[in-house]
Design an enzyme around this catalytic site. Structure first.
Site, mmCIF file in Angstrom:
data_model
loop_
_atom_site.group_PDB
_atom_site.id
_atom_site.type_symbol
_atom_site.label_atom_id
_atom_site.label_comp_id
_atom_site.label_asym_id
_atom_site.label_seq_id
_atom_site.Cartn_x
_atom_site.Cartn_y
_atom_site.Cartn_z
ATOM 1 N N ASP A 110 -8.761 -28.626 3.505
ATOM 2 C CA ASP A 110 -7.833 -27.177 2.616
ATOM 3 C C ASP A 110 -6.718 -26.984 3.456
ATOM 4 O O ASP A 110 -6.024 -26.914 2.632
ATOM 5 C CB ASP A 110 -8.554 -26.018 3.931
ATOM 6 C CG ASP A 110 -10.205 -25.665 3.391
ATOM 7 O OD1 ASP A 110 -10.514 -24.510 3.073
ATOM 8 O OD2 ASP A 110 -10.824 -26.088 4.605
ATOM 9 N N THR A 178 -15.356 -23.187 2.240
ATOM 10 C CA THR A 178 -15.631 -23.722 2.889
ATOM 11 C C THR A 178 -16.638 -24.416 4.366
ATOM 12 O O THR A 178 -17.217 -25.701 4.932
ATOM 13 C CB THR A 178 -13.831 -23.460 3.943
ATOM 14 O OG1 THR A 178 -13.241 -23.179 2.943
ATOM 15 C CG2 THR A 178 -14.363 -24.190 5.067
#
Length: 358
Positions: A110, A178
């Protein structure tokens, strides 16, 4: 008596004439020097920088250029996402909880993708507002340049279009899905960039890092993706979040019958691609995309823009358009479709809006 006169000798006359010529030369040479200086300042210096050709003037943005760099940003971010996952160095940690109480994960993928995407876009268009899912650490800046080249497929399909820079907001999702990324469910993972003008999504880019597939589209411009040839409105396949498939399933089957197929999936970008003609072996197909809880705008803006460009729709569950200005969240859930009667879908599913507030 005759008036007194002045007589000059030949030498005096010569001196007087020379002085006059000197004054005239001084005045005329000054005029020429001024004209020469003006000419030199009006032309770029030899070997010096020229004003970029094809670039928008100061205070405006060329949407075709912004599309090109958005595609590049999604790909560059995807490279970081893939590298971290394949190296198995996620360094995953909890960054908080969703409104439903689910734990939100944060990984190195990320953060590294976010840094690469943000600074590439900011370096190319410093006057544009950029909103990202992840925090940008100004102490950890990365010099990422763009050579302003535009891919041939974009050149062929998109014409330059200038808009005021102040009207533009860019939304980036450096790693969508995610949770699935940490579970190594790679097919759901995307990186996304969206460009909104006056709150309306006009450019969308959805990139799948593990297959190198990229979908892009621009409203009133063109795209490299298209709708499928047919959709099932009577008993649609409905794609939903893995975390609340049961809520949608109950309402959908009451409306369309027990044969209605519910497809649980991760990632908003993946779900939008499920509505389109995407030649990917790991990409499922659906007729409608429904989300019944609060969702962040960077998750849905790119998909919204792609659908709008192709004639589709993404609205709240009550049919309201979603504005991509102001707050970063969408409270009203969403329903997305293409080549279907979107209004009729909303009218058939009135109980979904009630579900979104539970």
């Amino acid at each position: 008596m005759a008036p007194m006169g002045i007589r000059l000798s030949p030498l005096g006359m010569a001196v007087f004439c020379l002085l006059g010529l000197g004054v005239l030369y001084h005045l005329y040479s000054g005029f020429l020097a001024g004209r020469f200086a003006f000419f030199m300042l009006s032309e770029p210096a030899a070997g010096g920088p020229e004003t970029p050709r094809g670039s928008a003037p100061a205070g405006s943005v060329d949407l075709r250029e912004l599309l090109a760099v958005s595609v590049l940003a999604a790909v560059r971010g995807g490279e970081e996402v893939k590298r971290v996952r394949e190296g198995n160095v996620l360094n995953a940690k909890a960054k908080g909880k969703t409104r439903e109480g689910a734990e939100e994960q944060l990984t190195s993928g990320d953060l590294l993708s976010n840094r690469r995407m943000f600074y590439l876009l900011k370096g190319a268009f410093p006057a544009v507002q950029i909103n990202s899912e992840e925090h940008v650490d100004t102490a950890d800046q990365e010099a990422v340049s763009w050579d302003r080249s535009i891919p041939e497929d974009i050149k062929q399909k998109i014409q330059p279009k200038e808009v005021p820079a102040e009207s533009v907001t860019v939304w980036i999702d450096p790693l969508d899905a995610t949770q699935e990324y940490t579970e190594d469910l790679r097919q759901y993972v995307t990186t996304m960039v969206c460009v909104a003008v006056n709150g309306k999504p006009v450019i969308g880019v959805i990139h799948k890092p593990f297959s190198a597939y990229t979908a892009w589209a621009m409203v009133d411009g063109g795209s490299n993706v298209k709708p499928r040839s047919s959709y099932n409105e009577k008993t649609p396949r409905i794609i939903v979040s893995r975390s609340h498939a049961g809520k949608v399933e109950q309402v959908a089957r009451q409306t369309f019958g027990n044969k209605t197929v519910i497809i649980p999936a991760g990632g908003a970008g993946y779900k939008v691609l499920a509505l389109l003609d995407v030649a990917e072996k790991n990409q499922e197909e659906a007729d409608v995309y429904i989300h019944v809880t609060y969702i962040k705008k960077w998750d849905i803006c790119a998909g919204n823009a792609v659908l709008r460009a192709l004639g589709g729709h993404m609205t709240t569950l009550t049919g309201e358009e979603i504005s991509y200005t102001g707050s970063d969240g969408n409270e009203g859930g969403l329903i997305a479709s293409i080549n279907m009667n979107h209004k009729a879908l909303i009218e058939k599913l009135p109980d979904l809006e009630k579900t979104s507030h539970k």
